[in-house]
Design an enzyme around this catalytic site. Structure first.
Site, mmCIF file in Angstrom:
data_model
loop_
_atom_site.group_PDB
_atom_site.id
_atom_site.type_symbol
_atom_site.label_atom_id
_atom_site.label_comp_id
_atom_site.label_asym_id
_atom_site.label_seq_id
_atom_site.Cartn_x
_atom_site.Cartn_y
_atom_site.Cartn_z
ATOM 1 N N ASP A 40 0.805 -1.227 0.000
ATOM 2 C CA ASP A 40 0.000 0.000 0.000
ATOM 3 C C ASP A 40 0.837 1.275 0.000
ATOM 4 O OD1 ASP A 40 -2.654 -1.025 -0.099
ATOM 5 O OD2 ASP A 40 -2.445 -1.684 1.974
ATOM 6 N N ASP A 75 -6.787 -3.738 -6.054
ATOM 7 C CA ASP A 75 -6.400 -2.453 -5.456
ATOM 8 C C ASP A 75 -4.942 -2.087 -5.759
ATOM 9 O OD1 ASP A 75 -8.174 -4.196 -4.103
ATOM 10 O OD2 ASP A 75 -8.177 -2.996 -2.293
ATOM 11 N N THR A 101 -12.757 -13.496 -3.503
ATOM 12 C CA THR A 101 -12.926 -12.156 -2.923
ATOM 13 C C THR A 101 -12.442 -12.158 -1.493
ATOM 14 O OG1 THR A 101 -14.424 -10.280 -2.827
ATOM 15 C CG2 THR A 101 -15.265 -12.353 -1.934
ATOM 16 N N ARG A 111 -15.801 -1.124 -4.930
ATOM 17 C CA ARG A 111 -14.554 -0.370 -4.865
ATOM 18 C C ARG A 111 -13.458 -1.031 -5.702
ATOM 19 N NH1 ARG A 111 -14.595 0.640 0.033
ATOM 20 N NH2 ARG A 111 -13.042 -0.772 0.876
ATOM 21 N N TRP A 157 -11.076 0.882 -8.211
ATOM 22 C CA TRP A 157 -9.598 0.840 -8.179
ATOM 23 C C TRP A 157 -9.045 0.419 -9.541
ATOM 24 C CZ3 TRP A 157 -8.813 3.745 -4.426
ATOM 25 C CH2 TRP A 157 -9.000 3.469 -3.084
HETATM 26 N N1 GLY Z 1 -7.338 -1.458 -0.269
HETATM 27 C C1 GLY Z 1 -8.366 -1.756 0.625
HETATM 28 C C2 GLY Z 1 -9.719 -1.247 0.295
HETATM 29 O O1 GLY Z 1 -10.034 -0.731 -0.757
HETATM 30 O O2 GLY Z 1 -10.531 -1.412 1.170
#
Ligand code: GLY
Length: 400
Positions: free
Chosen positions: A117, A175, A235, A247, A251
């Site tokens: 991250d 992500d 998932t 989300r 992303w």
């Molecule tokens: N990267 C974690 C989220 O989108 O919750």
């Protein structure tokens, strides 16, 4: 401020229709200004509640409690990033000073090799301050962060490891596309193509394995770290292995727009458009264009919405529209405007002095785990402010 012209192809013979479009977009531009002012006031309130050694994470209205994190949590870069965007838009020095203070807490994460991250954490924070006021010290933090991120790349898999897990597993989540910008930046700064090559390889591997025939994406792919073979598609934060976690789609969209900007590889542009089209034409996308937390969430139409997915999508569309032909440009701009109108309404935007100081309500962090469900989220705020800023920049460019 003038709004953005959405094009006149469909109404070239009708001055009246054109005028209506322009005045509609004009009002979006003016509420973008108003929303940014309100957002800045909210973040000054959030600032006043924040313990000096912590970063905001979310807010629990029922007990008026601000939940915070340390710098190691994946969302740590969003608070300073949002402050910097708001500083750029308002010139309010207090916002800038608070961002700089918080960067001091975050700095040590440049050496953190235990997370993928780092793009979120360091590029949204140090990346923004270095863009605004470049300095050798910020540059060094960013380069060290890129080096740390690059340690997680496995050439056999062709990807950066997302989550550390059992040694026989190599987990990559959609992500992770969001962390590539830091690598593209590092190559531009140093001339060392290693970072660029890792980013491109990761994007190509993601394009090959993360997407279904309908262009939705899996959240998690588990590769064999020794052979690179796919072992599982599943998932973690979505409703089901075969569902489209909202989300995650956002992303992916944002990440492939970034990848196209940095490489000009048409495959990435097409991938971004396929994701945008999946999202915008999905029968379960509500009329206000703020998606349910999962496009296949149980209980639709009563399922929760995720304001964060909407904000990320709006921001991505406000860049994607720059790269496509007139018809698509108009569609993407209109969709982004609809999202911004919705998020700026009282349904999603908190009244001043409420919501613990966060800007938006109704985000969904991790529904299956029951954490951060229907709450404010730092990343919803960050991408919302970024989208407002991008919208204003487009309107200003149009006016010039
Ligand atoms: N990267 C974690 C989220 O989108 O919750």
């Amino acid at each position: 401020m003038a709004g953005i012209s959405l094009g006149t192809a469909a109404c070239s013979s009708s001055e009246q229709t054109q005028a209506t479009e322009l005045s509609a977009s004009e009002s979006v531009a003016s509420f973008a200004d108003a929303s940014i002012k309100e957002a800045a006031a909210q973040y000054k309130y959030l600032m006043s509640r924040l313990p000096q050694d912590r970063l905001p994470k979310t807010y629990h209205a029922e007990r008026d409690e601000l939940e915070t994190s340390g710098s190691e949590w994946w969302t740590s870069g969003f608070y300073p990033g949002t402050l910097l965007y708001l500083y750029e838009e308002t010139g309010d020095q207090a916002l800038y000073d608070e961002a700089i203070r918080v960067l001091g807490l975050l700095e040590k994460e440049q050496h953190n090799t235990s997370t993928h991250d780092l793009g979120f954490m360091m590029y949204d924070s140090f990346g923004n301050v270095h863009r605004i006021k470049p300095s050798p010290a910020y540059k060094q933090v960013l380069l060290n962060s890129a080096k740390s991120l690059a340690t997680r790349f496995n050439p056999k898999v062709g990807a950066i490891r997302s989550w550390d897990s059992a040694p026989e597993d190599f987990i990559v989540i959609i992500d992770n596309m969001m962390n590539l910008d830091l690598l593209f930046w590092a190559t531009k700064e140093t001339g060392d193509s290693t970072y660029y090559d890792i980013a491109v390889t990761h994007a190509n591997t993601t394009m090959q394995h993360h997407f279904r025939p309908d262009n939705s994406s899996y959240h998690v792919i588990n590769y064999n770290p020794a052979t690179g073979e796919v072992q599982e598609k599943k998932t973690a934060q979505g409703a089901a292995d075969e569902s489209a976690w909202a989300r995650g789609q956002a992303w992916g969209l944002y990440g492939f727009v970034d990848a196209y900007r940095e490489t000009k590889d048409e495959n990435y542009l097409q991938q971004a458009q396929r994701i945008a089209d999946f999202t915008l034409h999905h029968p379960n996308l509500p009329q206000d264009k703020v998606p349910y937390w999962d496009f296949n969430a149980p209980g639709i139409p009563d399922a929760l919405r995720d304001a964060s997915a909407a904000a990320i999508t709006a921001s991505a569309l406000l860049e994607l529209n720059l790269y496509v032909g007139e018809t698509k440009k108009k569609e993407y701009l209109q969709a982004a405007e609809s999202i911004l109108r919705s998020l700026s309404s009282e349904t999603y935007m908190a009244a001043p002095g409420t919501n613990g100081g966060f800007i938006l309500k109704h985000g969904v962090g991790h529904k299956p785990a029951g954490t951060e469900v229907d709450v404010p989220l730092t990343y919803a705020d960050y991408y919302y402010v970024e989208a407002l800023k991008r919208y204003k920049a487009l309107a200003e460019k149009e006016q010039a």
